[in-house]
Design a protein around this motif. Structure first.
Motif, PDB file in Angstrom:
ATOM      1  N   MET A 124       0.823  -1.208   0.000  1.00 20.64           N
ATOM      2  CA  MET A 124       0.000   0.000   0.000  1.00 20.64           C
ATOM      3  C   MET A 124       0.860   1.262   0.000  1.00 20.64           C
ATOM      4  SD  MET A 124      -2.960   0.862   2.711  1.00 20.64           S
ATOM      5  CE  MET A 124      -3.112   2.576   3.063  1.00 20.64           C
ATOM      6  N   TYR A 125       0.377   2.272  -0.684  1.00 22.99           N
ATOM      7  CA  TYR A 125       1.142   3.512  -0.774  1.00 22.99           C
ATOM      8  C   TYR A 125       1.159   4.235   0.569  1.00 22.99           C
ATOM      9  CZ  TYR A 125       2.617   8.122  -2.122  1.00 22.99           C
ATOM     10  OH  TYR A 125       3.302   9.304  -2.191  1.00 22.99           O
ATOM     11  N   ARG A 126       2.331   4.691   0.961  1.00 22.09           N
ATOM     12  CA  ARG A 126       2.420   5.448   2.208  1.00 22.09           C
ATOM     13  C   ARG A 126       3.024   6.824   1.960  1.00 22.09           C
ATOM     14  NH1 ARG A 126       0.437   2.756   6.422  1.00 22.09           N
ATOM     15  NH2 ARG A 126       0.826   0.529   6.424  1.00 22.09           N
ATOM     16  N   LYS A 158       5.403   9.616   2.700  1.00 20.42           N
ATOM     17  CA  LYS A 158       6.717   9.581   3.345  1.00 20.42           C
ATOM     18  C   LYS A 158       7.060  10.940   3.949  1.00 20.42           C
ATOM     19  CE  LYS A 158       8.320   6.078   0.110  1.00 20.42           C
ATOM     20  NZ  LYS A 158       7.233   6.219  -0.908  1.00 20.42           N
ATOM     21  N   ALA A 163      -5.802  10.065   8.953  1.00 19.38           N
ATOM     22  CA  ALA A 163      -4.585   9.273   9.099  1.00 19.38           C
ATOM     23  C   ALA A 163      -4.924   7.848   9.544  1.00 19.38           C
ATOM     24  CB  ALA A 163      -3.651   9.934  10.109  1.00 19.38           C
ATOM     25  N   ARG A 192      -4.520   4.760   7.106  1.00 17.64           N
ATOM     26  CA  ARG A 192      -3.237   4.273   7.617  1.00 17.64           C
ATOM     27  C   ARG A 192      -2.062   5.093   7.108  1.00 17.64           C
ATOM     28  NH1 ARG A 192      -3.654  -0.706   9.846  1.00 17.64           N
ATOM     29  NH2 ARG A 192      -5.722  -1.621   9.782  1.00 17.64           N
ATOM     30  N   GLN A 193      -2.187   6.400   7.279  1.00 18.59           N
ATOM     31  CA  GLN A 193      -1.115   7.308   6.854  1.00 18.59           C
ATOM     32  C   GLN A 193      -0.643   8.092   8.071  1.00 18.59           C
ATOM     33  OE1 GLN A 193       0.097   7.146   3.925  1.00 18.59           O
ATOM     34  NE2 GLN A 193      -1.520   6.212   2.695  1.00 18.59           N
ATOM     35  N   SER A 194       0.071   7.415   8.965  1.00 20.06           N
ATOM     36  CA  SER A 194       0.415   8.055  10.227  1.00 20.06           C
ATOM     37  C   SER A 194       1.285   9.306  10.039  1.00 20.06           C
ATOM     38  CB  SER A 194       1.109   7.062  11.145  1.00 20.06           C
ATOM     39  OG  SER A 194       2.242   6.563  10.469  1.00 20.06           O
TER      40      SER A 194
END
Lengths: 204, 336
Positions: free
Chosen positions: A1-3, A5, A66, A70-72
């Motif tokens: 999955m894309y995160r 950065k 977020a 799931r993009q902390s």
């Protein structure tokens, strides 16, 4: 999955500075040179107030977004967005005091005491001010667990900010209603956190 | 962008911002809109930036035309006029949206010809005016009036039109007529605020207003068909509107299609929506606060930017003392 950065976060921060500072610079340039259609004072008060609310709602939306996606890394934007919300709110207030009331302090105090929409707006800004001056990392470390308690007041600030907007207009059907719906959703998303927090307070 | 240097001492005409600068500003705002995130900060002005076709180019503007009229000495006041570009771009006309620039943005294709204005009810001689009658039935004159909005801002505007009492006299009111009721056109196809509750602020349209017959017959009560020497643009209430200089602006109903003489006090839009905030009379009164804000002062919109010190005291009846006798013996804090 894309995160997302950290490098992207830096990019988003740069863009945020550009947009917010550009927005402020342009509107004050138009204001001082009389290029705004209508009353420049009212327009600047309104624009800065709306910008403050938008940034605040965006700040409050960051953690649900977020979590859901799931993009902390996005959490790192909260402080910057929150600080810009305060910056816009401070300009909103300053415009009112300096350009509208022309530093008539008696009138200001009367407004804050007598007029509920002014009272809630003022409390909302005071909260944002307290959060802003306690935002640096070293202050956060020193405040320990009190920091989180204080910063939970951001929800109250958001609710009062929206209430201030609703009470300041002739009819609230329309855009103020949209803000009410958004803040309600953002607060309802925190209901478990609120329950938890209240329980903890009773235990202590 | 063109930067024009001006001295503070430059007066009036010079201070009126060139229309091209306003349009430059619009282009920049549109540019901002495309920056995507810019819209997050955006209020109404930026919201338009996102609509590709909301253009203010010369061709898409509503066409007004020059009027010829007299200028009675009595109604030429000394106070500096509000620049035309401000009076025609900063409006409350919720039929076209709630933002101050929405009425201009959303009304340029509004159609006023043909038009029908009916005067009926408790009259001997009901009449219907068509579009040409509006400009030809009576001699028209220019009057410079102060306009005080209930939101605590004010303007000084040169209206062109005729006294309301001439129109009412022509219809010959019956002796039982005590009030005059007014209605704005209902045209949801042309007025987005009438089509959607959320654009129009939840108002029950058509907009309606009313006066006591003696108020309506007062020589100051004015029917405007023009402003700044030309026919009215839609955002200012084309083709015909009421102007009541001693009352808050919302009494000055726009784009009127019906005037009805009645025996009972007519219902009026704002007092239906919030009776504790807006009464039937709505006379300008610095001593009676709006429940949510003070009416003691006002911001006069003239030329000059942020530093222009334009906060002034609001006057009783907006300075039109000659109407005071209409309300003698009335408690104006009760009949607000």
């Amino acid at each position: 999955m894309y995160r997302i950065k950290p490098a992207h976060i830096t990019g988003i921060k740069v863009i945020t500075h550009g947009i917010c500072l550009g927005f402020i610079a342009l509107f004050y340039y138009w204001g001082f040179t009389d290029q705004l259609e209508g009353d420049p004072v009212k327009i600047l008060i309104h624009q800065m107030g709306i910008a403050a609310l938008n940034m605040l709602l965006l700040t409050l939306a960051l953690s649900p977004i977020a979590k859901t996606f799931r993009q902390s890394a996005l959490i790192k934007l909260r402080r910057l967005f929150g600080l810009y919300s305060f910056a816009f709110a401070a300009l909103h207030f300053t415009n009112y005091l300096v350009f509208d009331l022309q530093l008539d302090w008696a009138n200001l105090f009367e407004d804050i005491i007598k007029r509920p929409y002014m009272t809630v707006g003022f409390v909302s800004i005071i909260i944002l001010f307290a959060l802003s001056i306690t935002s640096p990392d070293n202050v956060k470390r020193k405040m320990k667990k009190h920091w989180q308690t204080l910063h939970n007041f951001v929800y109250l600030s958001g609710a009062l900010g929206v209430l201030h907007y609703i009470w300041s207009v002739k009819t609230s059907v329309g855009k103020p209603l949209v803000y009410l719906i958004i803040i309600t959703i953002l607060l309802v998303l925190r209901k478990d956190k609120a329950k938890h927090w209240i329980k903890k307070q009773f235990k202590a | 962008m063109l930067i024009k240097k001006t001295k503070n001492s430059d007066e009036t005409e010079n201070n009126v911002t060139d229309e091209s600068i306003f349009n430059d500003r619009r282009r920049i705002i549109k540019g901002l809109g495309f920056a995507g995130m810019g819209s997050l900060l955006a209020s109404s002005q930026q919201a338009h930036a996102l609509s590709l076709f909301g253009s203010s180019d010369e061709d898409s503007l509503f066409k007004t035309r020059e009027l010829s009229f007299s200028k009675p000495e009595k109604y030429q006041i000394e106070e500096p006029l509000t620049p035309e570009l401000k009076a025609t771009r900063y409006n409350n006309f919720y039929e076209f949206g709630l933002g101050k620039d929405d009425p201009f943005e959303n009304s340029q294709s509004f159609s006023t010809d043909p038009w029908k204005l009916v005067i009926d009810g408790a009259v001997e001689n009901p009449i219907t005016l068509d579009y040409d009658d509006l400009y030809s039935l009576f001699d028209i004159e220019e009057r410079i009036y102060r306009l005080r909005c209930v939101e605590a801002w004010s303007m000084v505007i040169p209206w062109v039109g005729f006294s309301l009492n001439k129109l009412i006299a022509k219809a010959k009111p019956l002796s039982k007529a005590k009030y005059v009721s007014f209605r704005t056109v209902f045209s949801p196809k042309q007025m987005p605020g009438q089509k959607s509750r959320y654009v129009g602020g939840g108002i029950d349209y058509p907009y309606r207003e009313g006066l006591r017959l003696d108020e309506a017959m007062h020589p100051l009560s004015f029917m405007a068909v023009g402003v700044y020497g030309k026919t009215l643009p839609p955002q200012n209430g084309a083709p015909i509107r009421l102007v009541m200089p001693w009352k808050y602006g919302f009494k000055s109903i726009k784009s009127i299609v019906r005037i009805e003489l009645t025996e009972d006090e007519p219902k009026t839009t704002w007092s239906m929506l919030a009776p504790n905030e807006y009464g039937f009379y709505a006379n300008v009164n610095p001593k009676v606060s709006h429940p949510r804000w003070s009416q003691a002062k006002e911001r006069r919109i003239t030329s000059g930017g942020l530093l222009n010190r334009s906060r002034i005291d609001t006057q009783m009846f907006n300075g039109y003392d000659e109407v005071a006798s209409l309300y003698s013996g009335m408690d104006l804090s009760k009949y607000y």
